[in-house]
Design a protein around this motif. Structure first.
Motif, short mmCIF file in Angstrom:
data_model
loop_
_atom_site.label_atom_id
_atom_site.label_comp_id
_atom_site.label_asym_id
_atom_site.label_seq_id
_atom_site.Cartn_x
_atom_site.Cartn_y
_atom_site.Cartn_z
N LYS A 13 134.28 38.69 20.09
CA LYS A 13 134.26 39.63 18.96
C LYS A 13 134.23 38.94 17.60
CE LYS A 13 134.67 42.91 21.99
NZ LYS A 13 133.48 43.16 22.73
N HIS A 14 133.89 37.65 17.57
CA HIS A 14 133.76 36.93 16.31
C HIS A 14 132.60 37.57 15.55
CE1 HIS A 14 133.20 33.57 13.52
NE2 HIS A 14 134.44 33.22 13.83
N SER A 15 132.83 38.03 14.34
CA SER A 15 131.82 38.80 13.62
C SER A 15 130.71 37.95 13.00
CB SER A 15 132.48 39.65 12.53
OG SER A 15 133.15 38.82 11.62
N SER A 16 130.96 36.68 12.79
CA SER A 16 129.91 35.82 12.23
C SER A 16 129.76 34.55 13.08
CB SER A 16 130.21 35.47 10.78
OG SER A 16 131.47 34.86 10.67
N ARG A 21 129.70 39.39 21.57
CA ARG A 21 130.22 40.52 22.38
C ARG A 21 131.40 40.10 23.25
NH1 ARG A 21 127.18 41.19 27.72
NH2 ARG A 21 126.11 39.20 27.93
N CYS A 59 128.03 30.90 21.91
CA CYS A 59 128.86 31.20 20.75
C CYS A 59 129.65 29.94 20.39
CB CYS A 59 129.81 32.34 21.08
SG CYS A 59 131.07 32.66 19.82
N THR A 78 123.13 34.30 12.48
CA THR A 78 124.52 34.71 12.63
C THR A 78 124.54 36.05 13.37
OG1 THR A 78 125.08 33.61 10.56
CG2 THR A 78 126.65 35.22 11.37
N TYR A 79 125.49 36.21 14.27
CA TYR A 79 125.57 37.44 15.06
C TYR A 79 127.02 37.76 15.39
CZ TYR A 79 126.57 34.70 19.25
OH TYR A 79 127.16 33.89 20.17
N SER A 80 127.25 38.92 15.96
CA SER A 80 128.58 39.32 16.40
C SER A 80 128.67 39.08 17.90
CB SER A 80 128.81 40.81 16.08
OG SER A 80 130.09 41.19 16.51
#
Length: 170
Positions: free
Chosen positions: A46-49, A43, A25, A39-41
């Motif tokens: 908790k960054h959404s993009s 875990r 990340c 782009t992912y969330s």
């Protein structure tokens, strides 16, 4: 118990066939559950993009006159040791028939000054109990002793400040 310490040691790759990079990340540096340019969330943070970013890593052996230990080296310190960026490691490893010895050195030609963090033993399942926080090339005038102007930092952030100050002085 001392959690951080300095040593002068020869550093060698402990496992020649190990992956020398992973996707992490961009926000928290934890392992990413996505592929490049996706782009992912995250875990963990908790960054959404979150964007997956290559990060160098290696399991190494440190050896001095008293013995040896196995440690992990991650991020910029790993790139310093491997003399290669994580992005370059990712590109090289995707090419067929690439031998690791043609990409990175498997050991240092001389002893390095290394700052190590001892990890909580309960948290070391499938991990090494030591992590290299940073690795310094010895100064040509060194006489096999740690420099007297290096103090024992209380955390890794302060260690980087000390290393930066030492390198600027040289």
């Amino acid at each position: 118990m001392q959690r951080h310490f300095w040593t002068r040691a020869n550093v060698t790759l402990a496992e020649i066939d190990q992956p020398l990079w992973y996707l992490s990340c961009h926000n928290c540096n934890k392992s990413a559950s996505a592929t490049v340019n996706e782009t992912y969330s995250c875990r963990f943070c908790k960054h959404s993009s979150a964007t997956p970013t290559p990060r160098a890593r290696a399991i190494v052996q440190l050896q001095d006159s008293t013995g040896s230990i196995i440690a992990s080296i991650i991020g910029k310190p790993a790139e310093t040791f491997l003399k290669c960026s994580a992005t370059e490691l990712m590109k090289q490893s995707s090419e067929e028939h690439t031998k690791i010895s043609s990409i990175v050195p498997t050991n240092t030609a001389h002893d390095n000054i290394v700052f190590i963090k001892a990890v909580n033993m309960e948290a070391t399942i499938n991990k090494t109990p030591y992590e290299i926080i940073f690795i310094l090339e010895p100064h040509p005038k060194d006489d096999n002793h740690l420099p007297t102007n290096i103090t024992q930092p209380s955390n890794s952030h302060e260690a980087y400040k000390h290393a930066d100050k030492k390198q600027k002085q040289e």
